[in-house]
Design an enzyme around this catalytic site. Structure first.
Site, PDB file in Angstrom:
ATOM      1  N   LYS A 128       0.861  -1.190   0.000  1.00 24.83           N
ATOM      2  CA  LYS A 128       0.000   0.000   0.000  1.00 24.83           C
ATOM      3  C   LYS A 128       0.900   1.244   0.000  1.00 24.83           C
ATOM      4  O   LYS A 128       1.406   1.670   1.034  1.00 24.83           O
ATOM      5  CB  LYS A 128      -0.911  -0.065   1.231  1.00 24.83           C
ATOM      6  CG  LYS A 128      -1.365   1.237   1.819  1.00 24.83           C
ATOM      7  CD  LYS A 128      -2.253   2.054   0.912  1.00 24.83           C
ATOM      8  CE  LYS A 128      -2.501   3.424   1.523  1.00 24.83           C
ATOM      9  NZ  LYS A 128      -1.737   4.499   0.892  1.00 24.83           N
ATOM     10  N   GLY A 138       6.242   6.208   7.970  1.00 25.84           N
ATOM     11  CA  GLY A 138       5.423   7.402   7.762  1.00 25.84           C
ATOM     12  C   GLY A 138       5.472   8.283   8.994  1.00 25.84           C
ATOM     13  O   GLY A 138       6.454   8.252   9.744  1.00 25.84           O
ATOM     14  N   SER A 139       4.407   9.027   9.202  1.00 25.78           N
ATOM     15  CA  SER A 139       4.407   9.987  10.302  1.00 25.78           C
ATOM     16  C   SER A 139       4.232   9.290  11.648  1.00 25.78           C
ATOM     17  O   SER A 139       3.673   8.185  11.730  1.00 25.78           O
ATOM     18  CB  SER A 139       3.272  10.988  10.100  1.00 25.78           C
ATOM     19  OG  SER A 139       2.042  10.294  10.128  1.00 25.78           O
ATOM     20  N   GLN A 182       2.295  10.237  13.981  1.00 24.73           N
ATOM     21  CA  GLN A 182       0.869  10.222  14.328  1.00 24.73           C
ATOM     22  C   GLN A 182       0.183   8.979  13.748  1.00 24.73           C
ATOM     23  O   GLN A 182      -0.485   8.227  14.473  1.00 24.73           O
ATOM     24  CB  GLN A 182       0.240  11.491  13.772  1.00 24.73           C
ATOM     25  CG  GLN A 182      -1.170  11.724  14.250  1.00 24.73           C
ATOM     26  CD  GLN A 182      -1.870  12.720  13.331  1.00 24.73           C
ATOM     27  OE1 GLN A 182      -1.230  13.392  12.515  1.00 24.73           O
ATOM     28  NE2 GLN A 182      -3.178  12.785  13.446  1.00 24.73           N
ATOM     29  N   VAL A 183       0.366   8.740  12.450  1.00 22.67           N
ATOM     30  CA  VAL A 183      -0.291   7.589  11.812  1.00 22.67           C
ATOM     31  C   VAL A 183       0.315   6.278  12.321  1.00 22.67           C
ATOM     32  O   VAL A 183      -0.402   5.329  12.624  1.00 22.67           O
ATOM     33  CB  VAL A 183      -0.186   7.681  10.266  1.00 22.67           C
ATOM     34  CG1 VAL A 183      -0.686   6.412   9.610  1.00 22.67           C
ATOM     35  CG2 VAL A 183      -0.964   8.878   9.756  1.00 22.67           C
ATOM     36  N   GLY A 184       1.630   6.243  12.458  1.00 23.34           N
ATOM     37  CA  GLY A 184       2.293   5.027  12.930  1.00 23.34           C
ATOM     38  C   GLY A 184       1.819   4.632  14.321  1.00 23.34           C
ATOM     39  O   GLY A 184       1.550   3.460  14.597  1.00 23.34           O
ATOM     40  N   GLU A 214       8.446   2.855  11.352  1.00 23.07           N
ATOM     41  CA  GLU A 214       9.573   3.800  11.266  1.00 23.07           C
ATOM     42  C   GLU A 214       8.916   5.151  11.067  1.00 23.07           C
ATOM     43  O   GLU A 214       8.167   5.347  10.110  1.00 23.07           O
ATOM     44  CB  GLU A 214      10.471   3.405  10.088  1.00 23.07           C
ATOM     45  CG  GLU A 214      11.873   3.961  10.220  1.00 23.07           C
ATOM     46  CD  GLU A 214      12.030   5.290   9.532  1.00 23.07           C
ATOM     47  OE1 GLU A 214      12.038   6.313  10.261  1.00 23.07           O
ATOM     48  OE2 GLU A 214      12.107   5.327   8.303  1.00 23.07           O
ATOM     49  N   CYS A 266      13.211  11.391   6.493  1.00 22.01           N
ATOM     50  CA  CYS A 266      12.977  11.250   7.934  1.00 22.01           C
ATOM     51  C   CYS A 266      14.298  11.392   8.682  1.00 22.01           C
ATOM     52  O   CYS A 266      14.322  11.758   9.846  1.00 22.01           O
ATOM     53  CB  CYS A 266      12.278   9.951   8.258  1.00 22.01           C
ATOM     54  SG  CYS A 266      12.978   8.545   7.421  1.00 22.01           S
ATOM     55  N   GLN A 326       2.189  19.702   2.101  1.00 15.22           N
ATOM     56  CA  GLN A 326       3.529  19.791   2.712  1.00 15.22           C
ATOM     57  C   GLN A 326       4.075  21.207   2.578  1.00 15.22           C
ATOM     58  O   GLN A 326       4.680  21.738   3.516  1.00 15.22           O
ATOM     59  CB  GLN A 326       4.480  18.784   2.055  1.00 15.22           C
ATOM     60  CG  GLN A 326       5.865  18.745   2.670  1.00 15.22           C
ATOM     61  CD  GLN A 326       5.861  18.366   4.149  1.00 15.22           C
ATOM     62  OE1 GLN A 326       5.335  17.332   4.537  1.00 15.22           O
ATOM     63  NE2 GLN A 326       6.431  19.229   5.001  1.00 15.22           N
ATOM     64  N   GLU A 337       8.609  17.956  13.899  1.00 12.83           N
ATOM     65  CA  GLU A 337       9.126  17.608  12.580  1.00 12.83           C
ATOM     66  C   GLU A 337       8.437  18.468  11.511  1.00 12.83           C
ATOM     67  O   GLU A 337       7.217  18.515  11.445  1.00 12.83           O
ATOM     68  CB  GLU A 337       8.873  16.128  12.277  1.00 12.83           C
ATOM     69  CG  GLU A 337       9.503  15.708  10.959  1.00 12.83           C
ATOM     70  CD  GLU A 337       9.346  14.228  10.682  1.00 12.83           C
ATOM     71  OE1 GLU A 337       8.227  13.706  10.827  1.00 12.83           O
ATOM     72  OE2 GLU A 337      10.356  13.594  10.301  1.00 12.83           O
TER      73      GLU A 337
HETATM   74  P1  ADP Z   1       3.662  10.705   4.881  1.00 12.87           P
HETATM   75  O1  ADP Z   1       2.861  11.971   4.834  1.00 12.87           O
HETATM   76  O2  ADP Z   1       5.110  10.895   5.213  1.00 12.87           O
HETATM   77  O3  ADP Z   1       3.445   9.817   3.688  1.00 12.87           O
HETATM   78  P2  ADP Z   1       1.721   9.380   6.554  1.00 12.87           P
HETATM   79  O4  ADP Z   1       1.908   8.825   7.923  1.00 12.87           O
HETATM   80  O5  ADP Z   1       0.647  10.383   6.359  1.00 12.87           O
HETATM   81  O6  ADP Z   1       3.157   9.942   6.174  1.00 12.87           O
HETATM   82  O7  ADP Z   1       1.477   8.206   5.506  1.00 12.87           O
HETATM   83  C1  ADP Z   1       2.326   7.101   5.407  1.00 12.87           C
HETATM   84  C2  ADP Z   1       1.549   5.946   4.793  1.00 12.87           C
HETATM   85  O8  ADP Z   1       0.530   5.556   5.702  1.00 12.87           O
HETATM   86  C3  ADP Z   1       0.836   6.304   3.492  1.00 12.87           C
HETATM   87  O9  ADP Z   1       0.864   5.185   2.622  1.00 12.87           O
HETATM   88  C4  ADP Z   1      -0.565   6.590   3.971  1.00 12.87           C
HETATM   89  O10 ADP Z   1      -1.539   6.414   2.946  1.00 12.87           O
HETATM   90  C5  ADP Z   1      -0.728   5.542   5.043  1.00 12.87           C
HETATM   91  N1  ADP Z   1      -1.784   5.834   6.029  1.00 12.87           N
HETATM   92  C6  ADP Z   1      -2.446   6.984   6.257  1.00 12.87           C
HETATM   93  N2  ADP Z   1      -3.362   6.830   7.234  1.00 12.87           N
HETATM   94  C7  ADP Z   1      -3.278   5.550   7.649  1.00 12.87           C
HETATM   95  C8  ADP Z   1      -3.937   4.770   8.648  1.00 12.87           C
HETATM   96  N3  ADP Z   1      -4.889   5.269   9.424  1.00 12.87           N
HETATM   97  N4  ADP Z   1      -3.571   3.467   8.779  1.00 12.87           N
HETATM   98  C9  ADP Z   1      -2.582   2.946   8.013  1.00 12.87           C
HETATM   99  N5  ADP Z   1      -1.921   3.626   7.068  1.00 12.87           N
HETATM  100  C10 ADP Z   1      -2.256   4.908   6.868  1.00 12.87           C
END
Ligand code: ADP
Length: 480
Positions: A172, A225-226, A228-230, A248, A282, A329, A381
């Site tokens: 994904k 990724g971020s 928050q989402v991680g 990460e 990152c 961004q 960040e």
């Molecule tokens: P970035 O902005 O650096 O890509 P994000 O954390 O926003 O960081 O996104 C990283 C990945 O996680 C992307 O593939 C994004 O689509 C996916 N993502 C976003 N929201 C979720 C979620 N709730 N659960 C799992 N993956 C997500």
């Protein structure tokens, strides 16, 4: 209009719902249209991955190595085309994009090779006629969730070990880099894997992430990724006990420049780590902590370097820093530049968007001086080409400032003193530590990851990847 489909169970599966991908160097240039996977598509991909894993996980490791090598060969052969797609959709310069594709080639080759090295360990036993050894089995179905800033290298360093160790993959990618993900998938689709061993599901992170986190047949999730989402993903996935998760996440990385530093090395290292890839790594350095004897000289030399950087279209060979990857961004970067000024940091270079012939997200590389660690620009960040100089009294004080962040991904020191270097390496709170080099740079064959809020779970890449992508069993064998 052509909608590039998802790849599920060995078939290209289209959808009426799609996202539009735009070139950040030229907002009039549409890179392509990419199908958004529906909930049913994701469920189908997980089911196919589960079935295929039984076959793929039992193939001879050398057969899997051959598949990985064929992917590496095709990536290498297509490097100019792939680098162009990457630069066009993400905004990295062509040179950076070519380097990133090279990294993906090296990663697939590395994991093909590692299958030809020792796979377990042998131990002595306390008991007579008994031998003990360990084996590594696949984990099962692995979801690979990746960000937009390294559209091919990060997917490669997750997909290659996942496949090498006999897992099947649900990939994904971040929506804004679907073109690169699609091009990579096209290559993997021709590598002779069983149908369903590798699946591409593009679309909304929230929708796909929530299905993956809650699905009993997804055995592992590797995420970059971020924070928050991680963190949310970690919480959701841990609600069920049978899935492993590796995340990460963000960084607020610092470099410490001491009075005895080689200033040329300092300037080169900081220019790379703060402004390379438009600051969108990152591991990028955003806090430049400097002792008083070299503070002004470094500020002047860095300002000169930053002002000389040619910002422009990523596809133009003469460009040294490409655009910001997407509009939200850019808004984030600009809002932090305003926050920095309101907090009292002195703007010494950049700070504004640049108008070009192309309508693009061009931002001048931005340098602040006179910062303190309390400022939000030095705690949060930003993920853009924005860095801040902070004065420290000495090594000890510099380390204290460097460690004053919730994150712990990369850190660096510039010094001629072996003693200071050693002292720093023992105390810097980071998973990646560089001495007299850009702290943003890592290599494909060594462990990668952070501490504190920057990461969770085992390290990625190199031989360290085995821990996450396999399950270890210990075997006690009595010979008679
Ligand atoms: P970035 O902005 O650096 O890509 P994000 O954390 O926003 O960081 O996104 C990283 C990945 O996680 C992307 O593939 C994004 O689509 C996916 N993502 C976003 N929201 C979720 C979620 N709730 N659960 C799992 N993956 C997500």
């Amino acid at each position: 209009m052509q909608i590039n489909p998802n790849f599920i169970a060995g078939e290209w599966v289209t959808s009426s719902d799609y996202s539009i991908n735009i070139n950040p160097s030229n907002l009039d240039d549409v890179v392509g249209h990419y199908a958004k996977a529906s909930e049913t598509n994701v469920a189908d991909a997980i089911a196919a991955a589960k079935t295929a894993q039984n076959t793929w996980g039992r193939t001879a490791p050398f057969q899997r190595a051959a598949a990985l090598n064929s992917i590496a060969n095709e990536l290498r052969a297509q490097t100019p085309r792939l680098a162009k797609i990457l630069a066009r959709e993400e905004g990295k310069t062509l040179r950076e994009a070519t380097g990133e594709v090279g990294r993906a080639v090296a990663t697939f080759e590395y994991f093909a090779f590692i299958l030809q090295t020792e796979q377990g360990a042998m131990f002595a036993s306390q008991r007579p006629n008994m031998s003990i050894h360990t084996r590594h089995r696949p984990v099962g179905v692995v979801a690979v969730i990746t960000p937009w800033n390294f559209p091919i290298a990060v997917p490669a360093w997750k997909i290659a070990p996942a496949l090498a160790y006999g897992n099947s993959v649900l990939f994904k990618p971040a929506e804004v880099v679907s073109a690169t993900a699609w091009a990579l998938t096209e290559i993997i689709a021709k590598a002779g894997l069983p149908a369903g061993a590798f699946n591409l599901v593009m679309g909304s992170g929230r929708v796909i992430g929530n299905i993956v986190a809650g699905h009993p047949d997804v055995n592992a999730i590797t995420f970059t990724g971020s924070t928050q989402v991680g963190s949310e993903l970690l919480k959701n996935t841990h609600a069920r006990s049978n899935a492993r998760v590796q995340t990460e996440m963000g960084g607020k990385n610092g470099i410490l420049v001491l009075d005895d530093a080689d200033i040329d090395i300092a300037v080169d290292s900081i220019a790379d780590s703060a402004f390379g890839s438009t600051g969108q790594r990152c591991t990028a350095t955003s806090r430049i902590i400097v002792t008083p004897g070299v503070y002004q000289e470094l500020a002047d030399r860095l300002t000169e370097r930053v002002l000389s950087l040619r910002v422009g279209d990523a596809l133009d060979e003469s460009t040294q820093m490409g655009p910001v990857a997407h509009d939200s961004q850019l808004s984030t970067d600009l809002s932090y530049i305003e926050i920095g000024q309101n907090e009292g940091a002195e703007l010494i270079a950049g700070g504004a968007v640049i108008d070009k012939d192309n309508p693009g997200h061009f931002l001048a590389p931005t340098l602040f001086a006179g910062g303190t660690t309390e400022m939000r620009i030095n705690q949060e960040e930003i993920f853009g080409p924005v860095a801040c100089l902070i004065e420290a009294r000495d090594l000890e004080h510099g380390l204290e400032l460097l460690n004053d962040t919730p994150y712990g991904l990369s850190a660096g020191i510039i010094t001629r003193s072996l003693q200071s270097s050693e002292y720093f390496q023992e105390r810097a709170e980071a998973g990646l530590i560089s001495v007299n080099a850009s702290p943003a740079v890592s290599e494909h064959h060594v462990p990668f990851g952070g501490i504190k809020d920057s990461g969770h779970g085992p390290r990625e890449q190199g031989s360290a990847a085995k821990e996450f992508f396999t399950q270890q069993s210990t075997h006690f064998v009595r010979s008679y």
